[in-house]
Design a protein around this motif. Structure first.
Motif, PDB file in Angstrom:
ATOM      1  N   PHE A 227      38.996 -50.898-103.201  1.00  0.00           N
ATOM      2  CA  PHE A 227      40.157 -51.775-103.319  1.00  0.00           C
ATOM      3  C   PHE A 227      39.725 -53.208-103.057  1.00  0.00           C
ATOM      4  N   GLU A 228      40.036 -54.087-103.987  1.00  0.00           N
ATOM      5  CA  GLU A 228      39.762 -55.513-103.832  1.00  0.00           C
ATOM      6  C   GLU A 228      41.076 -56.176-103.409  1.00  0.00           C
ATOM      7  N   TYR A 229      41.173 -56.605-102.146  1.00  0.00           N
ATOM      8  CA  TYR A 229      42.425 -57.146-101.624  1.00  0.00           C
ATOM      9  C   TYR A 229      42.580 -58.651-101.848  1.00  0.00           C
ATOM     10  N   ALA A 230      41.507 -59.327-102.156  1.00  0.00           N
ATOM     11  CA  ALA A 230      41.492 -60.753-102.515  1.00  0.00           C
ATOM     12  C   ALA A 230      40.264 -60.924-103.405  1.00  0.00           C
ATOM     13  N   PRO A 231      40.190 -62.003-104.186  1.00  0.00           N
ATOM     14  CA  PRO A 231      39.040 -62.151-105.091  1.00  0.00           C
ATOM     15  C   PRO A 231      37.700 -61.966-104.371  1.00  0.00           C
ATOM     16  N   ASN A 232      36.946 -60.993-104.837  1.00  0.00           N
ATOM     17  CA  ASN A 232      35.610 -60.679-104.338  1.00  0.00           C
ATOM     18  C   ASN A 232      35.567 -60.162-102.898  1.00  0.00           C
ATOM     19  N   LEU A 233      36.702 -59.724-102.358  1.00  0.00           N
ATOM     20  CA  LEU A 233      36.756 -59.152-101.008  1.00  0.00           C
ATOM     21  C   LEU A 233      37.260 -57.720-101.098  1.00  0.00           C
ATOM     22  N   LEU A 234      36.436 -56.796-100.608  1.00  0.00           N
ATOM     23  CA  LEU A 234      36.770 -55.380-100.700  1.00  0.00           C
ATOM     24  C   LEU A 234      37.214 -54.831 -99.342  1.00  0.00           C
TER      25      LEU A 234
ATOM     26  N   GLU B 206      59.947 -47.871-104.255  1.00  0.00           N
ATOM     27  CA  GLU B 206      58.545 -48.270-104.208  1.00  0.00           C
ATOM     28  C   GLU B 206      57.740 -47.156-103.551  1.00  0.00           C
ATOM     29  N   THR B 207      56.496 -47.031-103.970  1.00  0.00           N
ATOM     30  CA  THR B 207      55.530 -46.172-103.286  1.00  0.00           C
ATOM     31  C   THR B 207      54.559 -47.107-102.595  1.00  0.00           C
ATOM     32  N   VAL B 208      54.490 -47.041-101.281  1.00  0.00           N
ATOM     33  CA  VAL B 208      53.613 -47.931-100.520  1.00  0.00           C
ATOM     34  C   VAL B 208      52.549 -47.096 -99.817  1.00  0.00           C
ATOM     35  N   VAL B 209      51.295 -47.401-100.129  1.00  0.00           N
ATOM     36  CA  VAL B 209      50.158 -46.683 -99.563  1.00  0.00           C
ATOM     37  C   VAL B 209      49.499 -47.598 -98.526  1.00  0.00           C
ATOM     38  N   GLN B 210      49.380 -47.089 -97.307  1.00  0.00           N
ATOM     39  CA  GLN B 210      48.768 -47.887 -96.252  1.00  0.00           C
ATOM     40  C   GLN B 210      47.278 -47.577 -96.169  1.00  0.00           C
ATOM     41  N   LEU B 211      46.472 -48.642 -96.181  1.00  0.00           N
ATOM     42  CA  LEU B 211      45.022 -48.523 -96.040  1.00  0.00           C
ATOM     43  C   LEU B 211      44.632 -49.088 -94.674  1.00  0.00           C
ATOM     44  N   TRP B 212      43.774 -48.373 -93.960  1.00  0.00           N
ATOM     45  CA  TRP B 212      43.348 -48.778 -92.627  1.00  0.00           C
ATOM     46  C   TRP B 212      41.850 -48.577 -92.503  1.00  0.00           C
ATOM     47  N   GLU B 213      41.172 -49.550 -91.922  1.00  0.00           N
ATOM     48  CA  GLU B 213      39.733 -49.450 -91.698  1.00  0.00           C
ATOM     49  C   GLU B 213      39.478 -48.911 -90.294  1.00  0.00           C
ATOM     50  N   SER B 214      38.797 -47.798 -90.215  1.00  0.00           N
ATOM     51  CA  SER B 214      38.498 -47.155 -88.932  1.00  0.00           C
ATOM     52  C   SER B 214      37.391 -47.906 -88.197  1.00  0.00           C
ATOM     53  N   PRO B 215      37.677 -48.383 -86.978  1.00  0.00           N
ATOM     54  CA  PRO B 215      36.625 -49.074 -86.217  1.00  0.00           C
ATOM     55  C   PRO B 215      35.480 -48.137 -85.830  1.00  0.00           C
ATOM     56  N   LYS B 216      35.726 -46.832 -85.805  1.00  0.00           N
ATOM     57  CA  LYS B 216      34.675 -45.863 -85.466  1.00  0.00           C
ATOM     58  C   LYS B 216      33.676 -45.686 -86.605  1.00  0.00           C
ATOM     59  N   GLU B 217      34.043 -46.167 -87.800  1.00  0.00           N
ATOM     60  CA  GLU B 217      33.172 -45.975 -88.964  1.00  0.00           C
ATOM     61  C   GLU B 217      32.651 -47.299 -89.526  1.00  0.00           C
ATOM     62  N   LEU B 218      32.582 -48.326 -88.693  1.00  0.00           N
ATOM     63  CA  LEU B 218      32.023 -49.609 -89.138  1.00  0.00           C
ATOM     64  C   LEU B 218      30.611 -49.380 -89.662  1.00  0.00           C
ATOM     65  N   GLY B 219      30.277 -50.037 -90.735  1.00  0.00           N
ATOM     66  CA  GLY B 219      28.955 -49.882 -91.318  1.00  0.00           C
ATOM     67  C   GLY B 219      28.850 -48.738 -92.316  1.00  0.00           C
ATOM     68  N   LYS B 220      29.917 -47.964 -92.465  1.00  0.00           N
ATOM     69  CA  LYS B 220      29.916 -46.881 -93.448  1.00  0.00           C
ATOM     70  C   LYS B 220      29.684 -47.479 -94.833  1.00  0.00           C
TER      71      LYS B 220
ATOM     72  N   LEU C 174      35.544 -47.126-109.251  1.00  0.00           N
ATOM     73  CA  LEU C 174      36.848 -47.552-109.757  1.00  0.00           C
ATOM     74  C   LEU C 174      37.347 -48.571-108.746  1.00  0.00           C
ATOM     75  N   ILE C 175      37.494 -49.808-109.179  1.00  0.00           N
ATOM     76  CA  ILE C 175      37.944 -50.876-108.282  1.00  0.00           C
ATOM     77  C   ILE C 175      39.373 -51.241-108.643  1.00  0.00           C
ATOM     78  N   ILE C 176      40.273 -50.995-107.692  1.00  0.00           N
ATOM     79  CA  ILE C 176      41.681 -51.357-107.854  1.00  0.00           C
ATOM     80  C   ILE C 176      41.832 -52.781-107.347  1.00  0.00           C
ATOM     81  N   LYS C 177      42.225 -53.673-108.250  1.00  0.00           N
ATOM     82  CA  LYS C 177      42.375 -55.088-107.897  1.00  0.00           C
ATOM     83  C   LYS C 177      43.815 -55.342-107.456  1.00  0.00           C
ATOM     84  N   LEU C 178      43.941 -55.721-106.194  1.00  0.00           N
ATOM     85  CA  LEU C 178      45.249 -55.964-105.605  1.00  0.00           C
ATOM     86  C   LEU C 178      45.532 -57.461-105.573  1.00  0.00           C
ATOM     87  N   ALA C 179      46.810 -57.809-105.482  1.00  0.00           N
ATOM     88  CA  ALA C 179      47.190 -59.223-105.422  1.00  0.00           C
ATOM     89  C   ALA C 179      48.471 -59.365-104.616  1.00  0.00           C
TER      90      ALA C 179
END
Length: 163
Positions: free
Chosen positions: A20-27, A56-70, A124-129
């Motif tokens: 998922f690209e949440y801003a230009p060139n930021l994944l 609306e269908t809203v999908v929440q994405l969360w980055e796990s701090p336990k998996e940094l560097g994955k 597959l890169i989903i480009k968000l805006a």
């Protein structure tokens, strides 16, 4: 993109990694999880006193701090299995717009819409805006161009029927 279209894109590319690209060139980091799928019914009144309703269908994405560097991203296949399981528990409105809720240490929490998608190698890169807020009652407010109102210094007065 509505929920059905999103699922069709996933089905077509289920052998790829899902980014998922949440801003230009930021994944979103590879350590992300799908932590919630919301089936939202919006029932609104705008500033011109008009009512509206949609889902609306809203999908929440969360980055796990336990998996940094994955380094390995979730596969589309795994994401599809999550969405299918959710669908067995709560039915989707397949015509509802799909949005993604996300934040990190440098990006405020936001609901992002799907602007596009691209295939790059096995990804597959989903480009968000971000969707900007807007006055939905421009006619009732006499607003023809947002910039024109700001530039002329006009302000909506209480009781004027404007925003």
């Amino acid at each position: 993109m509505n929920t059905q279209e999103f699922f069709e894109v996933l089905e077509t590319h289920k052998n790829k990694s899902l980014l998922f690209e949440y801003a230009p060139n930021l994944l979103v980091g590879a350590n992300y999880h799908i932590t919630e799928v919301k089936h939202i019914a919006v029932d609104s009144v705008d500033c011109g006193a008009r009512t509206d309703a949609w889902n609306e269908t809203v999908v929440q994405l969360w980055e796990s701090p336990k998996e940094l560097g994955k380094r390995d991203y979730m596969t589309v296949f795994k994401a599809l299995s999550i969405f299918k399981k959710v669908g067995t528990m709560k039915s989707y409105d397949l015509n509802a717009e799909v949005k993604f809720e996300y934040s990190n240490a440098t990006f405020h929490t936001a609901q992002l819409f799907v602007n596009d998608f691209v295939i790059q190698e096995n990804n597959l890169i989903i480009k968000l805006a971000i969707e900007k807020t807007d006055c939905k009652a421009k006619e009732a407010c006499g607003v023809t161009d947002k910039k024109e109102v700001v530039a002329s210094g006009e302000v909506c007065a209480p009781g004027s029927g404007c925003c």
